[in-house]
Design a protein around this motif. Structure first.
Motif, PDB file in Angstrom:
ATOM      1  N   VAL A   1      12.605  12.388  -1.344  1.00  0.00           N
ATOM      2  CA  VAL A   1      11.943  13.669  -1.616  1.00  0.00           C
ATOM      3  C   VAL A   1      11.996  13.965  -3.112  1.00  0.00           C
ATOM      4  CG1 VAL A   1      12.441  14.728   0.636  1.00  0.00           C
ATOM      5  CG2 VAL A   1      14.073  14.979  -1.245  1.00  0.00           C
ATOM      6  N   THR A   2      11.109  14.829  -3.537  1.00  0.00           N
ATOM      7  CA  THR A   2      11.122  15.310  -4.914  1.00  0.00           C
ATOM      8  C   THR A   2      12.238  16.342  -5.044  1.00  0.00           C
ATOM      9  OG1 THR A   2       8.742  15.024  -5.027  1.00  0.00           O
ATOM     10  CG2 THR A   2       9.748  16.434  -6.708  1.00  0.00           C
ATOM     11  N   SER A   3      13.061  16.157  -6.067  1.00  0.00           N
ATOM     12  CA  SER A   3      14.175  17.086  -6.285  1.00  0.00           C
ATOM     13  C   SER A   3      14.276  17.379  -7.770  1.00  0.00           C
ATOM     14  CB  SER A   3      15.470  16.444  -5.796  1.00  0.00           C
ATOM     15  OG  SER A   3      16.596  17.163  -6.265  1.00  0.00           O
TER      16      SER A   3
ATOM     17  N   ARG B   1       0.817  -1.212   0.000  1.00  0.00           N
ATOM     18  CA  ARG B   1       0.000   0.000   0.000  1.00  0.00           C
ATOM     19  C   ARG B   1       0.844   1.252   0.000  1.00  0.00           C
ATOM     20  NH1 ARG B   1      -5.264  -0.316   3.688  1.00  0.00           N
ATOM     21  NH2 ARG B   1      -6.029  -2.309   2.989  1.00  0.00           N
ATOM     22  N   ARG B   2       1.955   1.163   0.704  1.00  0.00           N
ATOM     23  CA  ARG B   2       2.731   2.375   0.921  1.00  0.00           C
ATOM     24  C   ARG B   2       3.923   2.488  -0.018  1.00  0.00           C
ATOM     25  NH1 ARG B   2       0.832   4.404   6.044  1.00  0.00           N
ATOM     26  NH2 ARG B   2      -1.191   3.443   6.176  1.00  0.00           N
ATOM     27  N   GLN B   3       3.930   1.676  -1.078  1.00  0.00           N
ATOM     28  CA  GLN B   3       5.062   1.710  -1.990  1.00  0.00           C
ATOM     29  C   GLN B   3       5.254   3.111  -2.589  1.00  0.00           C
ATOM     30  OE1 GLN B   3       4.729  -1.087  -5.232  1.00  0.00           O
ATOM     31  NE2 GLN B   3       6.244  -2.378  -4.225  1.00  0.00           N
ATOM     32  N   VAL B   4       6.495   3.528  -2.639  1.00  0.00           N
ATOM     33  CA  VAL B   4       6.775   4.857  -3.175  1.00  0.00           C
ATOM     34  C   VAL B   4       6.939   4.786  -4.687  1.00  0.00           C
ATOM     35  CG1 VAL B   4       8.283   6.865  -3.028  1.00  0.00           C
ATOM     36  CG2 VAL B   4       8.021   5.366  -1.048  1.00  0.00           C
ATOM     37  N   THR B   5       6.053   5.404  -5.412  1.00  0.00           N
ATOM     38  CA  THR B   5       6.254   5.566  -6.844  1.00  0.00           C
ATOM     39  C   THR B   5       6.491   7.047  -7.081  1.00  0.00           C
ATOM     40  OG1 THR B   5       3.938   5.998  -7.327  1.00  0.00           O
ATOM     41  CG2 THR B   5       4.630   3.683  -7.335  1.00  0.00           C
ATOM     42  N   ASN B   6       7.155   7.371  -8.191  1.00  0.00           N
ATOM     43  CA  ASN B   6       7.428   8.783  -8.451  1.00  0.00           C
ATOM     44  C   ASN B   6       6.132   9.580  -8.600  1.00  0.00           C
ATOM     45  OD1 ASN B   6      10.128   8.528  -8.212  1.00  0.00           O
ATOM     46  ND2 ASN B   6      10.588   8.621 -10.408  1.00  0.00           N
ATOM     47  N   THR B   7       5.113   8.965  -9.182  1.00  0.00           N
ATOM     48  CA  THR B   7       3.832   9.658  -9.345  1.00  0.00           C
ATOM     49  C   THR B   7       3.324  10.137  -7.990  1.00  0.00           C
ATOM     50  OG1 THR B   7       3.340   8.184 -11.171  1.00  0.00           O
ATOM     51  CG2 THR B   7       1.496   9.432 -10.253  1.00  0.00           C
ATOM     52  N   PHE B   8       3.315   9.221  -7.019  1.00  0.00           N
ATOM     53  CA  PHE B   8       2.811   9.573  -5.695  1.00  0.00           C
ATOM     54  C   PHE B   8       3.792  10.482  -4.943  1.00  0.00           C
ATOM     55  CE2 PHE B   8       0.106   5.460  -5.420  1.00  0.00           C
ATOM     56  CZ  PHE B   8      -0.861   6.060  -6.205  1.00  0.00           C
ATOM     57  N   LEU B   9       5.071  10.221  -5.132  1.00  0.00           N
ATOM     58  CA  LEU B   9       6.082  11.048  -4.453  1.00  0.00           C
ATOM     59  C   LEU B   9       5.964  12.507  -4.892  1.00  0.00           C
ATOM     60  CD1 LEU B   9       8.639  11.322  -2.678  1.00  0.00           C
ATOM     61  CD2 LEU B   9       9.975  10.814  -4.733  1.00  0.00           C
ATOM     62  N   PHE B  10       5.876  12.721  -6.206  1.00  0.00           N
ATOM     63  CA  PHE B  10       5.783  14.095  -6.721  1.00  0.00           C
ATOM     64  C   PHE B  10       4.475  14.745  -6.259  1.00  0.00           C
ATOM     65  CE2 PHE B  10       8.490  12.748 -10.663  1.00  0.00           C
ATOM     66  CZ  PHE B  10       9.588  12.576  -9.829  1.00  0.00           C
ATOM     67  N   ALA B  11       3.402  13.933  -6.197  1.00  0.00           N
ATOM     68  CA  ALA B  11       2.117  14.473  -5.733  1.00  0.00           C
ATOM     69  C   ALA B  11       2.213  14.870  -4.263  1.00  0.00           C
ATOM     70  CB  ALA B  11       1.007  13.447  -5.945  1.00  0.00           C
ATOM     71  N   ARG B  12       2.864  14.010  -3.446  1.00  0.00           N
ATOM     72  CA  ARG B  12       3.016  14.341  -2.022  1.00  0.00           C
ATOM     73  C   ARG B  12       3.738  15.676  -1.856  1.00  0.00           C
ATOM     74  NH1 ARG B  12       7.569  11.641   1.648  1.00  0.00           N
ATOM     75  NH2 ARG B  12       8.719  13.076   0.312  1.00  0.00           N
ATOM     76  N   ASP B  13       4.765  15.886  -2.668  1.00  0.00           N
ATOM     77  CA  ASP B  13       5.577  17.096  -2.545  1.00  0.00           C
ATOM     78  C   ASP B  13       5.061  18.239  -3.426  1.00  0.00           C
ATOM     79  OD1 ASP B  13       7.115  15.714  -0.751  1.00  0.00           O
ATOM     80  OD2 ASP B  13       8.673  15.161  -2.209  1.00  0.00           O
ATOM     81  N   ARG B  14       3.831  18.088  -3.896  1.00  0.00           N
ATOM     82  CA  ARG B  14       3.173  19.120  -4.707  1.00  0.00           C
ATOM     83  C   ARG B  14       3.991  19.530  -5.925  1.00  0.00           C
ATOM     84  NH1 ARG B  14       0.690  22.855   0.157  1.00  0.00           N
ATOM     85  NH2 ARG B  14       0.054  21.117   1.443  1.00  0.00           N
ATOM     86  N   TYR B  15       4.660  18.581  -6.524  1.00  0.00           N
ATOM     87  CA  TYR B  15       5.401  18.799  -7.776  1.00  0.00           C
ATOM     88  C   TYR B  15       6.434  19.912  -7.623  1.00  0.00           C
ATOM     89  CZ  TYR B  15       1.458  16.011  -9.250  1.00  0.00           C
ATOM     90  OH  TYR B  15       0.509  15.023  -9.333  1.00  0.00           O
ATOM     91  N   THR B  16       7.038  19.952  -6.429  1.00  0.00           N
ATOM     92  CA  THR B  16       7.984  21.023  -6.125  1.00  0.00           C
ATOM     93  C   THR B  16       9.295  20.428  -5.615  1.00  0.00           C
ATOM     94  OG1 THR B  16       6.157  22.475  -5.521  1.00  0.00           O
ATOM     95  CG2 THR B  16       8.321  23.070  -4.687  1.00  0.00           C
TER      96      THR B  16
END
Ligand code: ZN
Length: 197
Positions: free
Chosen positions: A121-123, A69-84
């Protein structure tokens, strides 16, 4: 317009959004039942016509392991960090042509860091290159937000839009406040996408 189909566990817990084709396959195979459908726009194949499902419910309860459930995908990672970018604060729309959003490991993998939510984190690619195999403080960089593990449901809907019918099931299971949070996330993601298109 129905973007995808909301899949509920047999307990009515909302699990995820699935593509229409996959939802139909589950129904045809007897693994799911249609809970809500758009009956005015049936899906037709050579042999049968089915109502277009917008919500399905699995016939057997499935246990979804926490790690899945908690797997980190870039789609979700970028969404969590508001594409910033979490270092320089630039959003995806502010990047230069050859730059892109990437996944940065706060503690680098080469130094024992993991892919856990609290270590990624999104970078932007520029900051990622600059940080290289260092810890942020070694590179003179600072995180804008401490990375946290988001609620699974927030992630599932951070990147998709819900129809009012589908939203009803989120409210039923999680309550109105979670739905409002989802809608806020969803609007942000949607604004981002339409701006980016
Ligand atoms: Zn950056």
């Amino acid at each position: 317009m129905i973007v995808g189909c909301l899949a509920l566990n047999s307990s009515f817990e909302p699990l995820t959004m699935v593509p229409l084709r996959r939802a139909l396959r589950l129904v045809i195979d007897g693994k799911a039942e249609i809970v809500e459908a758009d009956r005015e726009r049936p899906v037709r194949s050579a042999r049968l016509a089915l109502p277009r499902p917008s919500v399905i419910r699995l016939t057997r309860f499935i246990h979804v392991p926490r790690r899945f459930r908690r797997q980190v995908t870039n789609t979700f990672l970028f969404a969590r960090d508001r594409y910033t970018c979490q270092y320089c604060g630039r959003s995806a729309t502010q990047l230069r042509p050859r730059e892109s959003l990437t996944r940065d490991h706060v503690v680098p993998l080469s130094r024992g860091g993991t892919n856990a939510w609290t270590n990624v984190v999104t970078s932007c690619s520029a900051c990622n290159t600059r940080k290289a195999h260092h810890l942020p403080e070694e590179a003179g960089m600072h995180l804008l937000h401490v990375p946290v593990e988001p609620h699974f449901v927030h992630l599932s809907w951070a990147v998709r839009r819900l129809t009012p019918t589908q939203a009803k099931y989120i409210r039923l299971f999680y309550g109105a406040s979670v739905l409002h949070q989802l809608e806020a996330l969803e609007n942000r993601a949607y604004v981002h996408k339409s701006r980016y298109a």
